[in-house]
Design an enzyme around this catalytic site. Sequence first.
Site, PDB file in Angstrom:
ATOM      1  N   GLU B 332       0.824  -1.350   0.110  1.00  0.00           N
ATOM      2  CA  GLU B 332       0.058   0.114   0.044  1.00  0.00           C
ATOM      3  C   GLU B 332       1.050   1.235  -0.067  1.00  0.00           C
ATOM      4  OE1 GLU B 332      -0.351  -2.642   1.842  1.00  0.00           O
ATOM      5  OE2 GLU B 332      -2.572  -3.201   2.437  1.00  0.00           O
ATOM      6  N   LYS B 443      -5.731  -4.887  24.190  1.00  0.00           N
ATOM      7  CA  LYS B 443      -6.505  -3.710  24.579  1.00  0.00           C
ATOM      8  C   LYS B 443      -6.832  -3.916  26.302  1.00  0.00           C
ATOM      9  CE  LYS B 443      -6.657  -2.965  20.144  1.00  0.00           C
ATOM     10  NZ  LYS B 443      -6.536  -4.184  19.017  1.00  0.00           N
ATOM     11  N   TRP B 448      -2.275  -0.546  26.033  1.00  0.00           N
ATOM     12  CA  TRP B 448      -1.795  -1.684  25.256  1.00  0.00           C
ATOM     13  C   TRP B 448      -0.728  -2.403  25.643  1.00  0.00           C
ATOM     14  CZ3 TRP B 448      -1.384   1.146  19.651  1.00  0.00           C
ATOM     15  CH2 TRP B 448      -2.579   1.152  19.063  1.00  0.00           C
TER      16      TRP B 448
END
Lengths: 548, 548
Positions: B332, B443, B448
């Site tokens: 990408e 989470k 985190w």
Amino acid sequence: MLSTMQDVPLLISRILAHGSTVHGRSTVTTWTGEGAPRRRTFAEVGARTARLAHALREELAVAEGEPVGTLMWNNAEHLEAYFAIPCMGAVLHTLNLRLPAGQLTWIVNHAQDRVILVNGTLLPLLAPLLPQLRTVEHIVVVGPGDTSVLDGCRPAVHDYEMLLAGRPTAYDWPELDERQAAAMCYTSGTTGDPKGVVFSHRSVYLHSMQVNMAESFGLTDRETSLPIVPMFHVNAWGIPHAALMSGVSLLMTDRFLQPAAIAEMIEAERPTHAAAVPTIWQGLLSELAQHERDVSSLRSVVIGGSACPPALMRAFDEEHGVTVVQAWGMTEMSPLGTVAHPPADAADEEAWTYRVTQGRFPASVEARLVGPAGEVMPWDGEATGELQVRGPWIAAAYFGGKDAEPLRPEDKFDGGWLRTGDVGSITPDGYLTLTDRAKDVIKSGGEWISSVDLENHLMAHPAVAEAAVVAVPDDKWGERPLATVVLKPGASADYTELRAFLAERVAHWQVPERWAVIESVPKTSVGKFDKKVLRKRYAEGDLDVTRL
Amino acid sequence: MLSTMQDVPLLISRILAHGSTVHGRSTVTTWTGEGAPRRRTFAEVGARTARLAHALREELAVAEGEPVGTLMWNNAEHLEAYFAIPCMGAVLHTLNLRLPAGQLTWIVNHAQDRVILVNGTLLPLLAPLLPQLRTVEHIVVVGPGDTSVLDGCRPAVHDYEMLLAGRPTAYDWPELDERQAAAMCYTSGTTGDPKGVVFSHRSVYLHSMQVNMAESFGLTDRETSLPIVPMFHVNAWGIPHAALMSGVSLLMTDRFLQPAAIAEMIEAERPTHAAAVPTIWQGLLSELAQHERDVSSLRSVVIGGSACPPALMRAFDEEHGVTVVQAWGMTEMSPLGTVAHPPADAADEEAWTYRVTQGRFPASVEARLVGPAGEVMPWDGEATGELQVRGPWIAAAYFGGKDAEPLRPEDKFDGGWLRTGDVGSITPDGYLTLTDRAKDVIKSGGEWISSVDLENHLMAHPAVAEAAVVAVPDDKWGERPLATVVLKPGASADYTELRAFLAERVAHWQVPERWAVIESVPKTSVGKFDKKVLRKRYAEGDLDVTRL
């Protein structure tokens, strides 16, 4: 099929954000003559740039699209202006402090500059012009100087540091259209009014990438560049923008352009890269011959602005181990056109045949040679034509003035191409050699005769001190060359001998029939042959012409 | 104020025109295994590219915007396809020959490829798929191979060289919009259908400039690059386009990817630059340990595709004098995201702390870290967040199919930003370290927990052979880590001991309460931990979980 790529504009604010964070430890060092140089990190430059933008917007009401003038030397503050002004959506307008007062006045009035940033040391130059600068409302004085010369002037006077003090160190730079104006620079030809070239964010961004491509200057954060070329000369050849893009540290001369000062700052600050016109390098070479200075930090120096004598290049190479790289460009080209790195497969003396050319085009500069009848000439290293160029950082027009249409004079633009006004040849591998200005070429019977070529041959004759060849009208051929020569003391004019001398060296149809001895070649203010004057004297019968 | 710059589009045809003239003597050399390598100059590539475009247009009626598939190794003909297809206005669609048959079929049908160029040696791979390829009408066979496998197939079969023979060696490339599609590449995640990324002429052009910037790969005509990374992997990391832009000679592996073959071609052809995934370099290192080969021509090799073990980098450095440069990117991202050159002021061991990161962002890749609550995290080298990126060669969407809207799944795009799906930290000077895939992060109570971090610590315990930590639902904290461990032969599970071991190494709130011993960690087809399976087994009560 649609591309799925992001539509992110190429903006100078991205270069600034990157340079002042990722390369926040890189530095700009400004020479101060006597004391310690002034050092600033790119992180500090970033914060001060934001402050300057806040000051310009909130204090001086600078609007989007408005030109802001700078009359400044190369220094950290000029770098701040280089970024604050375009990033906020205004237009950096660098003013050439070497122009005659009349031209400078004309340019400021034409651009309608309302705000001018000026180094304190340049106030004596600006102050006398102020009564004629119709649109200027604010003078921002940068650094020390005698501000008493501004007493009683109409524009408001501000101190740069006071204007910046206490303002926020971040600015929410607008997301502009990449085609929006970012900077402008006027180019002053020998004839007509100066002409403004307006660079876009896109053109500056792409040009910065090209400067840092390995095939061009190849700069990274491992380098310190010394742009001796003034920041008021077409973006200082792109070095300031390229520096923030890749974290290249900068060494700035401020007003210290004497060879001794330059030698001293190179020895002290050890730049690896530098860029200047040949005159500067010639001066430095003489300085180094007289006073030993360590310039061994220099890896590569770029020479541009006018053709570099090969002897100068060789001297730097052989005496100082510094590689001199010739480059060619124009204000209308942002300016990078060609860079004379030799091709990989040319070594030693063969490499020199490439190094003395103007250089090789990058992919983004498309070039063609247009011959006397408008035909495109081959790239064979022999055929000559007017060089025309096309690319994303090349001008399509000149600034016409506020609310006026851009100017596209026919002698400057040909369809989508910029007419460089230079005549030359291109090798099959894309190296350009310029030989003449198009206006100095003699168009004889559908062929071109190079006046420069004839002059160089004539000046090699033992009796000739100087020679200037100009085109004069001819009923049969359209134009023919007129050779004017300045004789050496004690020499006498033997036109038959000179003609024969030329005939051995150029094609027979190029040899002039018309000859005249003159006392000296008329020159322009910058020392170039002024051929207009000679053509006029010929037309008015004011030359003693012999026709063979 | 309007810019006066030319509106010249950034097109691949400009790169081709430049590369095949100015750099006409640069070469592409294709390895052939046994005999002499096949050499072609860029001038010849230019002429053959024009012939291929004529053939595609006139013989196979390839239309503007139409995808043309290539199922090919790295070779000169694939380079010709890389330029002919986009320059004529069609879309180069590189097909990944390593994909399972089902995926490859799905991709060709989704893109609606009508024409496929295939190496003769790959016909055994393509032929069995043909009955399922609904849109394919023409197969162009490039190079030798057993074409009998195509007997009776529906599409028409053509020979590449016969198709090119006798056609004009110039093509009037159209002046396209720079945002038009140039190339496409499907990326296959572990879940869902493959997703197509469509590069534009603009994105490819800018990416090529970046590749050749000194801060990235810094390639010029003095280099020969060996892209071992396949040309069907996201533009071979941009090297083929960058090569034509700056005259970089290319050495192509064709199908010879065994370590011995690579060592042989390096010794014989002396490339200065190479690029591949770590596996290739690991294989080459072993090969060099067993058989002496001269690889001293290599100045720099780029490792990307997955994280490179520092030991591998050091071994190349110390045993072979080759600088290994880590780079990171994604399909990408065209793919260049970061390059791990250390900053100028870091030497020796400090430089290594930078070299083992994913690398530094260039100006054109803007990055941000987004934390668990959607907040933007600081660049302090500590705070972690999901990496999101923005820039002119980064995807804004996926190809939705012919005449379909582009796809913008929420887990992949966030406003104008690409969500990379990677979690990591960024130093103040812009060096990225990736630690987790976002989907593998736990989470817990608005913070985190890195599963990779916990796994690495657990695997350092003498009793543990392998460990996989996954997120499981928790009423109080949202999610909590479940630690699953594979014990070494003879070791027994002492969860209290393992817990204490972890508590000495990570914050107390990160230490898992839930523990299970498993026989082996389930893995995906490419050998990665398959955490989906573990989460499912937990949810279905299929694990013997101890809660401490």
